[in-house]
Design a protein around this motif. Structure first.
Motif, PDB file in Angstrom:
ATOM      1  N   VAL A  13       0.851  -1.189   0.000  1.00 33.39           N
ATOM      2  CA  VAL A  13       0.000   0.000   0.000  1.00 33.39           C
ATOM      3  C   VAL A  13       0.886   1.238   0.000  1.00 33.39           C
ATOM      4  N   ARG A  14       0.374   2.295  -0.587  1.00 34.69           N
ATOM      5  CA  ARG A  14       1.062   3.583  -0.527  1.00 34.69           C
ATOM      6  C   ARG A  14       0.346   4.409   0.528  1.00 34.69           C
ATOM      7  N   ILE A  15       1.127   5.060   1.381  1.00 31.78           N
ATOM      8  CA  ILE A  15       0.568   5.829   2.485  1.00 31.78           C
ATOM      9  C   ILE A  15       1.088   7.258   2.378  1.00 31.78           C
ATOM     10  N   PRO A  16       0.199   8.246   2.436  1.00 34.25           N
ATOM     11  CA  PRO A  16       0.630   9.643   2.339  1.00 34.25           C
ATOM     12  C   PRO A  16       1.568  10.024   3.492  1.00 34.25           C
ATOM     13  N   GLU A  17       2.466  10.952   3.209  1.00 37.44           N
ATOM     14  CA  GLU A  17       3.475  11.389   4.181  1.00 37.44           C
ATOM     15  C   GLU A  17       2.871  11.799   5.529  1.00 37.44           C
ATOM     16  N   PRO A  18       1.783  12.601   5.568  1.00 36.07           N
ATOM     17  CA  PRO A  18       1.225  12.966   6.880  1.00 36.07           C
ATOM     18  C   PRO A  18       0.774  11.741   7.689  1.00 36.07           C
ATOM     19  N   MET A  19       0.285  10.713   7.017  1.00 35.93           N
ATOM     20  CA  MET A  19      -0.132   9.505   7.714  1.00 35.93           C
ATOM     21  C   MET A  19       1.089   8.739   8.232  1.00 35.93           C
ATOM     22  N   ILE A  20       2.163   8.710   7.449  1.00 33.49           N
ATOM     23  CA  ILE A  20       3.413   8.066   7.893  1.00 33.49           C
ATOM     24  C   ILE A  20       3.958   8.780   9.128  1.00 33.49           C
ATOM     25  N   GLU A  21       3.923  10.104   9.105  1.00 31.13           N
ATOM     26  CA  GLU A  21       4.407  10.873  10.252  1.00 31.13           C
ATOM     27  C   GLU A  21       3.582  10.572  11.498  1.00 31.13           C
ATOM     28  N   ALA A  22       2.267  10.476  11.350  1.00 28.00           N
ATOM     29  CA  ALA A  22       1.398  10.137  12.483  1.00 28.00           C
ATOM     30  C   ALA A  22       1.683   8.712  12.968  1.00 28.00           C
ATOM     31  N   LEU A  23       1.893   7.803  12.039  1.00 27.04           N
ATOM     32  CA  LEU A  23       2.221   6.427  12.386  1.00 27.04           C
ATOM     33  C   LEU A  23       3.535   6.370  13.165  1.00 27.04           C
TER      34      LEU A  23
END
Length: 60
Positions: A13-23
């Motif tokens: 899956v591709r995950i947007p940068e803001p979601m990666i940062e939250a993760l």
């Protein structure tokens, strides 16, 4: 590298940068500092347990 567990499937899956940062912020709060894939597995397992009516244990 460890062998993959039986009865598992790779999911890309591709995950947007803001979601990666939250993760990553969430991972940093955990005492065992899970990997990104492990944190995603935990999030999905928690959501499924909260939303499945069958009550099955979905954690591997």
């Amino acid at each position: 590298m460890a062998k993959p567990r039986k009865l598992t499937h790779a999911v890309m899956v591709r995950i947007p940068e803001p979601m990666i940062e939250a993760l990553d912020r969430l991972r940093a709060e955990k005492p065992d500092h899970p990997s990104r894939p492990e944190m995603i597995r935990r999030i999905v397992a928690d959501w499924l347990e909260d939303n499945e009516s069958s009550g099955r244990n979905l954690r591997a």
